[in-house]
Design an enzyme around this catalytic site. Structure first.
Site, PDB file in Angstrom:
ATOM      1  CB  CYS A 112       0.959   6.326  12.346  1.00  0.00           C
ATOM      2  SG  CYS A 112       0.775   4.911  12.890  1.00  0.00           S
ATOM      3  CG  HIS A 236      -2.638   7.750  11.464  1.00  0.00           C
ATOM      4  ND1 HIS A 236      -2.122   6.860   9.721  1.00  0.00           N
ATOM      5  CD2 HIS A 236      -2.341   6.217  11.914  1.00  0.00           C
ATOM      6  CE1 HIS A 236      -1.730   5.650  10.294  1.00  0.00           C
ATOM      7  NE2 HIS A 236      -1.893   5.078  11.952  1.00  0.00           N
ATOM      8  CG  ASN A 266      -2.278   1.890   9.687  1.00  0.00           C
ATOM      9  OD1 ASN A 266      -1.317   2.511   9.096  1.00  0.00           O
ATOM     10  ND2 ASN A 266      -2.747   1.874  10.176  1.00  0.00           N
TER      11      ASN A 266
HETATM   12  O1  UT7 Z   1      -1.448   3.006  13.297  1.00  0.00           O
HETATM   13  C1  UT7 Z   1      -1.894   2.437  14.481  1.00  0.00           C
HETATM   14  C2  UT7 Z   1      -1.821   1.115  14.083  1.00  0.00           C
HETATM   15  N1  UT7 Z   1      -2.960   0.449  15.346  1.00  0.00           N
HETATM   16  C3  UT7 Z   1      -4.595   0.611  15.303  1.00  0.00           C
HETATM   17  O2  UT7 Z   1      -4.801   2.041  14.818  1.00  0.00           O
HETATM   18  C4  UT7 Z   1      -4.707  -0.037  15.973  1.00  0.00           C
HETATM   19  C5  UT7 Z   1      -6.009   0.771  17.032  1.00  0.00           C
HETATM   20  N2  UT7 Z   1      -7.231   0.048  17.125  1.00  0.00           N
HETATM   21  C6  UT7 Z   1      -7.997  -0.896  16.258  1.00  0.00           C
HETATM   22  O3  UT7 Z   1      -8.477   0.001  15.236  1.00  0.00           O
HETATM   23  C7  UT7 Z   1      -9.612  -1.773  16.460  1.00  0.00           C
HETATM   24  O4  UT7 Z   1      -9.272  -1.961  18.554  1.00  0.00           O
HETATM   25  C8  UT7 Z   1      -8.943  -3.618  16.180  1.00  0.00           C
HETATM   26  C9  UT7 Z   1      -9.357  -2.557  14.555  1.00  0.00           C
HETATM   27  C10 UT7 Z   1      -7.405  -3.697  15.998  1.00  0.00           C
HETATM   28  C11 UT7 Z   1     -10.231  -4.289  16.529  1.00  0.00           C
HETATM   29  O5  UT7 Z   1     -10.989  -4.137  17.157  1.00  0.00           O
HETATM   30  P1  UT7 Z   1     -12.199  -4.343  18.362  1.00  0.00           P
HETATM   31  O6  UT7 Z   1     -13.645  -3.223  18.085  1.00  0.00           O
HETATM   32  O7  UT7 Z   1     -11.375  -2.933  19.216  1.00  0.00           O
HETATM   33  O8  UT7 Z   1     -12.737  -5.529  18.423  1.00  0.00           O
HETATM   34  P2  UT7 Z   1     -11.428  -6.330  19.379  1.00  0.00           P
HETATM   35  O9  UT7 Z   1     -10.147  -6.665  19.509  1.00  0.00           O
HETATM   36  O10 UT7 Z   1     -12.825  -5.898  20.581  1.00  0.00           O
HETATM   37  O11 UT7 Z   1     -12.272  -7.797  18.977  1.00  0.00           O
HETATM   38  C12 UT7 Z   1     -13.380  -8.141  18.883  1.00  0.00           C
HETATM   39  C13 UT7 Z   1     -13.694  -9.704  18.475  1.00  0.00           C
HETATM   40  C14 UT7 Z   1     -12.272 -10.945  18.888  1.00  0.00           C
HETATM   41  O12 UT7 Z   1     -13.411 -11.678  19.318  1.00  0.00           O
HETATM   42  P3  UT7 Z   1     -14.243 -12.273  20.494  1.00  0.00           P
HETATM   43  O13 UT7 Z   1     -12.714 -12.165  21.682  1.00  0.00           O
HETATM   44  O14 UT7 Z   1     -15.490 -10.815  21.467  1.00  0.00           O
HETATM   45  O15 UT7 Z   1     -14.857 -13.661  20.385  1.00  0.00           O
HETATM   46  C15 UT7 Z   1     -11.742 -10.889  17.780  1.00  0.00           C
HETATM   47  O16 UT7 Z   1     -11.078 -12.655  18.101  1.00  0.00           O
HETATM   48  O17 UT7 Z   1     -13.602  -9.789  16.787  1.00  0.00           O
HETATM   49  C16 UT7 Z   1     -12.282 -10.426  16.796  1.00  0.00           C
HETATM   50  N3  UT7 Z   1     -11.676 -10.447  15.805  1.00  0.00           N
HETATM   51  C17 UT7 Z   1     -11.322 -10.541  14.416  1.00  0.00           C
HETATM   52  N4  UT7 Z   1     -12.774 -11.297  13.925  1.00  0.00           N
HETATM   53  C18 UT7 Z   1     -12.192 -11.003  11.813  1.00  0.00           C
HETATM   54  C19 UT7 Z   1     -10.452  -9.810  16.087  1.00  0.00           C
HETATM   55  N5  UT7 Z   1      -9.802  -9.436  14.885  1.00  0.00           N
HETATM   56  C20 UT7 Z   1     -10.709 -10.102  13.887  1.00  0.00           C
HETATM   57  C21 UT7 Z   1     -10.402 -10.307  12.651  1.00  0.00           C
HETATM   58  N6  UT7 Z   1     -11.662 -10.804  11.576  1.00  0.00           N
HETATM   59  N7  UT7 Z   1      -9.573 -10.060  11.752  1.00  0.00           N
END
Ligand code: UT7
Length: 312
Positions: A112, A236, A266
Site C-alpha cells: 500500500c 492510504h 482498500n
Molecule cells: O492496507 C493495509 C491493510 N490492512 C489494514 O488496513 C488493516 C488494519 N486493521 C483494521 O483495519 C482492523 O483491525 C480491522 C477492520 C481489520 C478489524 O477491526 P477491529 O476493530 O480491529 O476488529 P477485531 O479484529 O478486534 O474484531 C472484533 C470482532 C471480532 O469478534 P469477537 O471476537 O469480538 O466476537 C471479530 O470476529 O469483530 C469480528 N469481525 C467481524 N464481524 C462482522 C471481524 N470481521 C468481521 C466482519 N463482520 N467482517
C-alpha cells in the site's frame, strides 16, 4: 526545476460490491463494516479484466491528460502486489500495449506504500535529468487474492488503478519532501500465503496509526511547512479510523482529508493515486494546493510525500 505531476488518470471496474451484497455471502453486516472501517462499497474486476488491463486504461488517460503521447515516456513504474503473473512485469505489459517501446519498465512491490515508492523513485530520475517523463501507476486486483471465507479481510479490499505522468515542473511545485521506510520484521502481520491475503488486523492497525501520523508530520516538517500550509491530506484509504488518526496527528480539520474509502474500499497500491485522481477530476484539488500523501502496507512499508499541485 522540480519533479511534479503533469497528468493523472484512473480506472475502476464497473461492478460494485456493496456491504449488503457481502451480508449475503458471509456472516457480516453493513453496520459492522461501516462503523469499523468506513467502507460502504468496493469495485470488483470481472474475469476478463486483469491488473495490466486496469493499469493500461488508467495510464492511457494519464498520458492524454498530460498532453503527451506514449512515445514521450522514458520510464514506467508500476506499483502492485497483484501482477498478472510474476513476470513479465505489468510495466512491460503496458509498455507494449501503450506503444512506449524502448522506455525502461519495472514493477515495484511495496504494497500500500507502493505509489509513494514509485513517485519518489520517479523524482530521482527527473531531478538527475536522467529521464524527463516517468509514468507511475498504482494498480491492484486484490479480489483475486482475497479469501472470501475470511470475513476479517474479505470486506476490506477492492480493485482499481490510477496513474500519474511525472516530469519537470517549475520550482516550488511538485514533490517538496518525502520519507520512505520499511520494517521487515513486521512482514508476518500482513502477507500473501499461497493464493490468499493473511493479516493480523490488530497489529497492522496499531502500526498504521503510529506510522501514518509520524510520517505525515515528518514530511511536513522536512518541507519547512506548518499545518496551516496543508490544503489536503490523502492518507492510504485502509480504514477510516486509521485515516482519522493521521489527520488528528497533523491537527487539521476534517474537510481537509480526502476520503474515497466509502466507495472503493482498500485498493492497496492504487488507493492514494485513486483518491488523488478523483479529487483532481472533481475539481477539489487545484493548482497551487499543498497535498500531504501518506501510506503504509505489507512489508511492512511506509511512505509519505508533500506535493504542490501544478507548475506545468
Ligand atoms: O492496507 C493495509 C491493510 N490492512 C489494514 O488496513 C488493516 C488494519 N486493521 C483494521 O483495519 C482492523 O483491525 C480491522 C477492520 C481489520 C478489524 O477491526 P477491529 O476493530 O480491529 O476488529 P477485531 O479484529 O478486534 O474484531 C472484533 C470482532 C471480532 O469478534 P469477537 O471476537 O469480538 O466476537 C471479530 O470476529 O469483530 C469480528 N469481525 C467481524 N464481524 C462482522 C471481524 N470481521 C468481521 C466482519 N463482520 N467482517
Amino acid at each position: 526545476m522540480a519533479a511534479g505531476v503533469l497528468g493523472i488518470g484512473k480506472f475502476v471496474p464497473e461492478r460494485i460490491l456493496t456491504n449488503f451484497d457481502l451480508e449475503k455471502m458471509m456472516d457480516t453486516s453493513d453496520e459492522w463494516i461501516r462503523t469499523r472501517t468506513g467502507i460502504e462499497e468496493r469495485r470488483i474486476a470481472d474475469d476478463q479484466t486483469d491488473t495490466s488491463d486496469m493499469a493500461y486504461f488508467a495510464s492511457e488517460r494519464a498520458i492524454k491528460n498530460a498532453g503527451l503521447t506514449p512515445k514521450d515516456i522514458d520510464l514506467i513504474l508500476v506499483a502492485t502486489v497483484t501482477p498478472d503473473q510474476p513476470f513479465p512485469s505489468v510495466a512491460c505489459m503496458i509498455q507494449d500495449r501503450l506503444g512506449a517501446r524502448g522506455s525502461a519498465a519495472m514493477d515495484i512491490s511495496a504494497a500500500c506504500a507502493g505509489f509513494m515508492y514509485g513517485m519518489v523513485t520517479a523524482k530521482q530520475f527527473i531531478d538527475s535529468n536522467a529521464y524527463k517523463h516517468v509514468l507511475v501507476v498504482g494498480v491492484e486486483k486484490l479480489s483475486k487474492i482475497t479469501n472470501w471465507d475470511d470475513r476479517s479481510t474479505a470486506v476490506l479490499f477492492g480493485d482499481g488503478a490510477a496513474a500519474a505522468v511525472m516530469g519537470p515542473v517549475s520550482e516550488g511545485n511538485g514533490i517538496l519532501s518525502f520519507e520512505l521506510g520499511a520494517d521487515g520484521s513486521g512482514g508476518k502481520n500482513l502477507y500473501q500465503d499461497k493464493e490468499i491475503i493473511k493479516m493480523n488486523g490488530r497489529e497492522v492497525f496499531k502500526f498504521a496509526v503510529r506510522q501514518m501520523g509520524e510520517s505525515a508530520a515528518s514530511v511536513v516538517e522536512k518541507a519547512g511547512l506548518t499545518k496551516e500550509d496543508i490544503d489536503y491530506l490523502i492518507p492510504h484509504q485502509a480504514n477510516i479510523r486509521i485515516m482519522e488518526a493521521s489527520r488528528e496527528r497533523l491537527d487539521i480539520p476534517e474537510e481537509k482529508m480526502i476520503k474515497t474509502i466509502q466507495k472503493y474500499g482498500n485498493t492497496s497500491s492504487s488507493s492514494i493515486p485513486l483518491a488523488l485522481a478523483d479529487s483532481v477530476e472533481n475539481g477539489v484539488i487545484k493548482d497551487g494546493d499543498l497535498i500531504v500523501m501518506v501510506g503504509f502496507g505489507g512489508g511492512l512499508t511506509w511512505g509519505a510525500v508533500t506535493l504542490r499541485w501544478g507548475g506545468k
